[in-house]
Scaffold this active site. Structure first.
Site, PDB file in Angstrom:
ATOM      1  N   ALA A 181     -22.693  22.346 -37.955  1.00 33.27           N
ATOM      2  CA  ALA A 181     -22.868  21.076 -38.654  1.00 33.27           C
ATOM      3  C   ALA A 181     -21.531  20.345 -38.798  1.00 33.27           C
ATOM      4  O   ALA A 181     -21.466  19.127 -38.586  1.00 33.27           O
ATOM      5  CB  ALA A 181     -23.506  21.302 -40.021  1.00 33.27           C
ATOM      6  N   LYS A 182     -20.490  21.076 -39.115  1.00 35.66           N
ATOM      7  CA  LYS A 182     -19.168  20.454 -39.252  1.00 35.66           C
ATOM      8  C   LYS A 182     -18.713  19.885 -37.918  1.00 35.66           C
ATOM      9  O   LYS A 182     -18.177  18.775 -37.849  1.00 35.66           O
ATOM     10  CB  LYS A 182     -18.163  21.471 -39.777  1.00 35.66           C
ATOM     11  CG  LYS A 182     -16.705  20.998 -39.796  1.00 35.66           C
ATOM     12  CD  LYS A 182     -16.401  20.073 -40.941  1.00 35.66           C
ATOM     13  CE  LYS A 182     -14.986  19.504 -40.889  1.00 35.66           C
ATOM     14  NZ  LYS A 182     -13.996  20.242 -41.584  1.00 35.66           N
ATOM     15  N   ALA A 183     -18.953  20.618 -36.840  1.00 37.95           N
ATOM     16  CA  ALA A 183     -18.539  20.146 -35.510  1.00 37.95           C
ATOM     17  C   ALA A 183     -19.270  18.866 -35.120  1.00 37.95           C
ATOM     18  O   ALA A 183     -18.718  18.007 -34.430  1.00 37.95           O
ATOM     19  CB  ALA A 183     -18.795  21.231 -34.471  1.00 37.95           C
TER      20      ALA A 183
END
Length: 174
Positions: A171-173
């Site tokens: 999700a962060k990526a």
């Protein structure tokens, strides 16, 4: 309820995050490669430790936020790493931004010794860390997330469980 918390990586982001955990009334054990990085936390009442293993021996929940995948692996699994001191039933929460694939491997290795792991990378920068308004994308088991959520709420405002281990990193990526 006071929780014994470990914190590894009290840098630009980690220092304010750890202070917010202490402001929430929790006991803190802290480690940094550069001992001077722990001084603000020690002055606020934290206990400095000689190694990540030392931190883990005292803590029910161990947070870490370090620079990259090799550093996370070293902090957890090297000699005197978190895994050598963590007790069965404790939780490792990696708030670094690292490889989702490595995160899954780390979680599987810790699970073999009865330790849960959440990956919980953050967004919001130093200002968000100071003000406790970070966005936290969490990967891991729902019951472990629920156990740690009150601690996340001391550091962030937008806190979402996005799936199993590694999902927070994905999700962060994105």
């Amino acid at each position: 309820m006071t929780i014994n918390i470990g914190f590894i990586g009290p840098g630009i982001m980690g220092g304010p995050m750890a202070l917010n955990l202490m402001k929430g009334g929790h006991k803190l054990w802290v480690y940094a490669r550069r001992p001077e990085a722990t001084q603000t936390l020690v002055k606020a009442g934290a206990t400095a430790c000689a190694s990540p293993a030392d931190v883990a021996k005292h803590a029910d929940v161990i947070f870490l936020i370090v620079s990259d995948t090799p550093d996370v692996e070293s902090v957890i699994f090297a000699e005197n790493g978190v895994a050598t001191g963590a007790r069965k039933g404790s939780v490792v929460v990696d708030m670094s931004t690292i490889s989702p694939t490595a995160t899954k491997v780390f979680a599987e290795k810790l699970a073999k010794q009865g330790v849960d792991m959440l990956d919980a990378p953050v967004s919001g920068g130093e200002g968000g860390a100071i003000s406790g308004t970070l966005s936290i994308m969490v990967g891991g088991k729902a019951p472990v997330f629920e156990r740690v959520k009150p601690l996340f709420e001391l550091m962030g405002k937008n806190i979402v469980l996005v799936g199993g281990n590694g999902s927070g990193q994905v999700a962060k990526a994105c």
